[in-house]
Design a protein around this motif. Structure first.
Motif, PDB file in Angstrom:
ATOM      1  N   VAL A 141       0.828  -1.191   0.000  1.00  0.00           N
ATOM      2  CA  VAL A 141       0.000   0.000   0.000  1.00  0.00           C
ATOM      3  C   VAL A 141       0.874   1.257   0.000  1.00  0.00           C
ATOM      4  CG1 VAL A 141      -1.614   1.350   1.418  1.00  0.00           C
ATOM      5  CG2 VAL A 141      -2.009  -1.082   1.048  1.00  0.00           C
ATOM      6  N   ARG A 142       1.969   1.220   0.741  1.00  0.00           N
ATOM      7  CA  ARG A 142       2.891   2.361   0.754  1.00  0.00           C
ATOM      8  C   ARG A 142       3.415   2.662  -0.658  1.00  0.00           C
ATOM      9  NH1 ARG A 142       5.972   4.264   4.930  1.00  0.00           N
ATOM     10  NH2 ARG A 142       7.829   4.044   3.617  1.00  0.00           N
ATOM     11  N   GLU A 143       3.758   1.623  -1.384  1.00  0.00           N
ATOM     12  CA  GLU A 143       4.279   1.848  -2.732  1.00  0.00           C
ATOM     13  C   GLU A 143       3.216   2.378  -3.677  1.00  0.00           C
ATOM     14  OE1 GLU A 143       7.488   1.936  -3.644  1.00  0.00           O
ATOM     15  OE2 GLU A 143       7.597   1.725  -1.462  1.00  0.00           O
ATOM     16  N   GLU A 144       1.963   1.934  -3.496  1.00  0.00           N
ATOM     17  CA  GLU A 144       0.878   2.462  -4.321  1.00  0.00           C
ATOM     18  C   GLU A 144       0.652   3.941  -4.018  1.00  0.00           C
ATOM     19  OE1 GLU A 144      -2.097   2.447  -7.210  1.00  0.00           O
ATOM     20  OE2 GLU A 144      -0.520   0.987  -6.761  1.00  0.00           O
ATOM     21  N   ILE A 145       0.696   4.289  -2.727  1.00  0.00           N
ATOM     22  CA  ILE A 145       0.535   5.694  -2.341  1.00  0.00           C
ATOM     23  C   ILE A 145       1.698   6.522  -2.867  1.00  0.00           C
ATOM     24  CG2 ILE A 145       0.459   7.273  -0.367  1.00  0.00           C
ATOM     25  CD1 ILE A 145      -0.969   5.031   1.178  1.00  0.00           C
ATOM     26  N   ARG A 146       2.913   5.965  -2.796  1.00  0.00           N
ATOM     27  CA  ARG A 146       4.070   6.689  -3.323  1.00  0.00           C
ATOM     28  C   ARG A 146       3.890   6.976  -4.814  1.00  0.00           C
ATOM     29  NH1 ARG A 146       9.357   6.706  -1.333  1.00  0.00           N
ATOM     30  NH2 ARG A 146       9.027   4.760  -0.177  1.00  0.00           N
ATOM     31  N   ARG A 147       3.371   6.003  -5.526  1.00  0.00           N
ATOM     32  CA  ARG A 147       3.150   6.174  -6.970  1.00  0.00           C
ATOM     33  C   ARG A 147       2.125   7.266  -7.232  1.00  0.00           C
ATOM     34  NH1 ARG A 147       3.601   2.748 -11.673  1.00  0.00           N
ATOM     35  NH2 ARG A 147       2.008   3.242 -13.220  1.00  0.00           N
ATOM     36  N   GLU A 148       1.007   7.239  -6.490  1.00  0.00           N
ATOM     37  CA  GLU A 148      -0.032   8.242  -6.685  1.00  0.00           C
ATOM     38  C   GLU A 148       0.486   9.639  -6.356  1.00  0.00           C
ATOM     39  OE1 GLU A 148      -2.659   7.617  -8.133  1.00  0.00           O
ATOM     40  OE2 GLU A 148      -2.953   5.464  -7.915  1.00  0.00           O
ATOM     41  N   LEU A 149       1.264   9.767  -5.291  1.00  0.00           N
ATOM     42  CA  LEU A 149       1.808  11.064  -4.924  1.00  0.00           C
ATOM     43  C   LEU A 149       2.803  11.564  -5.960  1.00  0.00           C
ATOM     44  CD1 LEU A 149       2.350  10.537  -1.081  1.00  0.00           C
ATOM     45  CD2 LEU A 149       0.607  11.952  -2.171  1.00  0.00           C
ATOM     46  N   THR A 150       3.549  10.635  -6.546  1.00  0.00           N
ATOM     47  CA  THR A 150       4.499  11.017  -7.587  1.00  0.00           C
ATOM     48  C   THR A 150       3.766  11.558  -8.811  1.00  0.00           C
ATOM     49  OG1 THR A 150       6.084   9.341  -6.839  1.00  0.00           O
ATOM     50  CG2 THR A 150       6.391  10.216  -9.048  1.00  0.00           C
ATOM     51  N   LEU A 151       2.674  10.894  -9.192  1.00  0.00           N
ATOM     52  CA  LEU A 151       1.886  11.374 -10.330  1.00  0.00           C
ATOM     53  C   LEU A 151       1.244  12.719 -10.022  1.00  0.00           C
ATOM     54  CD1 LEU A 151       0.169   8.159 -11.761  1.00  0.00           C
ATOM     55  CD2 LEU A 151       2.354   9.213 -12.368  1.00  0.00           C
ATOM     56  N   ARG A 152       0.831  12.917  -8.783  1.00  0.00           N
ATOM     57  CA  ARG A 152       0.266  14.216  -8.410  1.00  0.00           C
ATOM     58  C   ARG A 152       1.340  15.304  -8.540  1.00  0.00           C
ATOM     59  NH1 ARG A 152      -2.350  15.405  -2.553  1.00  0.00           N
ATOM     60  NH2 ARG A 152      -0.200  15.105  -1.894  1.00  0.00           N
ATOM     61  N   GLN A 153       2.550  14.980  -8.109  1.00  0.00           N
ATOM     62  CA  GLN A 153       3.665  15.919  -8.254  1.00  0.00           C
ATOM     63  C   GLN A 153       3.850  16.327  -9.707  1.00  0.00           C
ATOM     64  OE1 GLN A 153       7.959  15.376  -7.042  1.00  0.00           O
ATOM     65  NE2 GLN A 153       7.000  14.463  -5.245  1.00  0.00           N
ATOM     66  N   LEU A 154       3.831  15.322 -10.582  1.00  0.00           N
ATOM     67  CA  LEU A 154       4.003  15.579 -12.006  1.00  0.00           C
ATOM     68  C   LEU A 154       2.890  16.475 -12.524  1.00  0.00           C
ATOM     69  CD1 LEU A 154       5.431  14.890 -14.765  1.00  0.00           C
ATOM     70  CD2 LEU A 154       3.744  13.027 -14.961  1.00  0.00           C
ATOM     71  N   GLN A 155       1.656  16.170 -12.161  1.00  0.00           N
ATOM     72  CA  GLN A 155       0.518  16.945 -12.637  1.00  0.00           C
ATOM     73  C   GLN A 155       0.576  18.375 -12.134  1.00  0.00           C
ATOM     74  OE1 GLN A 155      -3.113  14.906 -11.724  1.00  0.00           O
ATOM     75  NE2 GLN A 155      -2.710  13.232 -13.142  1.00  0.00           N
ATOM     76  N   GLN A 156       0.947  18.550 -10.885  1.00  0.00           N
ATOM     77  CA  GLN A 156       1.045  19.903 -10.340  1.00  0.00           C
ATOM     78  C   GLN A 156       2.114  20.694 -11.075  1.00  0.00           C
ATOM     79  OE1 GLN A 156       1.670  18.920  -6.210  1.00  0.00           O
ATOM     80  NE2 GLN A 156      -0.464  19.315  -5.686  1.00  0.00           N
ATOM     81  N   ARG A 157       3.217  20.035 -11.403  1.00  0.00           N
ATOM     82  CA  ARG A 157       4.310  20.715 -12.094  1.00  0.00           C
ATOM     83  C   ARG A 157       3.907  21.091 -13.522  1.00  0.00           C
ATOM     84  NH1 ARG A 157      10.423  18.391 -12.213  1.00  0.00           N
ATOM     85  NH2 ARG A 157      10.161  18.876 -10.001  1.00  0.00           N
ATOM     86  N   ARG A 158       3.237  20.181 -14.220  1.00  0.00           N
ATOM     87  CA  ARG A 158       2.924  20.412 -15.630  1.00  0.00           C
ATOM     88  C   ARG A 158       1.635  21.194 -15.845  1.00  0.00           C
ATOM     89  NH1 ARG A 158       5.963  17.281 -19.150  1.00  0.00           N
ATOM     90  NH2 ARG A 158       7.939  16.790 -18.095  1.00  0.00           N
ATOM     91  N   VAL A 159       0.684  21.077 -14.908  1.00  0.00           N
ATOM     92  CA  VAL A 159      -0.632  21.676 -15.116  1.00  0.00           C
ATOM     93  C   VAL A 159      -0.856  22.916 -14.259  1.00  0.00           C
ATOM     94  CG1 VAL A 159      -3.132  21.270 -14.984  1.00  0.00           C
ATOM     95  CG2 VAL A 159      -1.610  19.452 -15.786  1.00  0.00           C
TER      96      VAL A 159
END
Length: 217
Positions: A141-159
């Protein structure tokens, strides 16, 4: 029958820019021989690939989630296409995040996990026990959350940088909705961020090399 299903991602990972997440639930277990038979490539995404077994696991998750929410399932073929398209978009973003070197450190990750446990009225130990009862592990579950947070980081940076609010827009929203300035700014930002996110996802999807092999046998 299990008496409790932990809605940890739904409760704790509402993406600020509207990232559609699928809660991690227990995937349907398949015999190893059946999983091997399913393990073929269903989509090539740039230099990566999505396997049939991954798609089947995600479909099981989506069906479980929709069933728990008493939502009507679309036809099987339509659902399969929709889920695969979502996985393709996620894979494109994950590759972009990897290329950009985006990471989530353990301190932030631990804070998120503890927050999710607390919002479910549990200690971290109780949360881990509940996950285990559902056939999951805290590490997974930690790794799934890490993945989701990483994608959020990307979206915040690009969008996030694409979203601009004018003073007139904010004032008009305040007048129409009868809310304060801060609430109006937040609501308008979320609306525009969602619009920009949709446009950005279409953009990166059109630029990626995708070979959809779902219908191949």
């Amino acid at each position: 029958m299990r008496s409790r299903r932990t809605p940890f991602l739904a409760a704790g990972l509402a993406m600020a820019l509207g990232l559609a997440t699928v809660p991690v639930t227990q995937a349907q277990e398949l015999p190893s021989t059946q999983r091997q038979a399913l393990d073929r490539i269903v989509a090539v995404v740039n230099e990566g690939a999505i396997m049939q077994s991954q798609l089947e696991d995600r479909l099981a998750q989506v069906r479980s989630q929709m069933g728990a929410q008493q939502q009507e399932l679309p036809p099987a073929g339509t659902l399969r296409e929709q889920v695969l398209e979502q996985m393709i978009l996620e894979e494109i973003q994950w590759q972009m995040a990897d290329e950009a070197g985006l990471t989530v450190d353990d301190t932030d990750l631990n804070r998120q996990v503890r927050g999710i446990a607390e919002r479910n009225g549990m200690s971290l130990e109780q949360f881990a026990d509940t996950l285990e009862a559902d056939g999951l592990t805290l590490a997974g579950v930690r790794e799934e959350i890490r993945r989701e947070l990483t994608l959020r980081q990307l979206q915040q940076r690009r969008v996030g940088s694409r979203v601009n609010l004018s003073e007139r827009e904010v004032e008009r929203f305040m007048e129409q909705e009868g809310v304060g300035r801060e609430q109006a700014q937040q609501a308008l930002f979320q609306r525009k961020a969602n619009e920009e996110l949709g446009a950005w996802l279409q953009e990166i999807r059109s630029q990626a090399f995708v070979d959809n092999r779902l219908d191949e046998r």
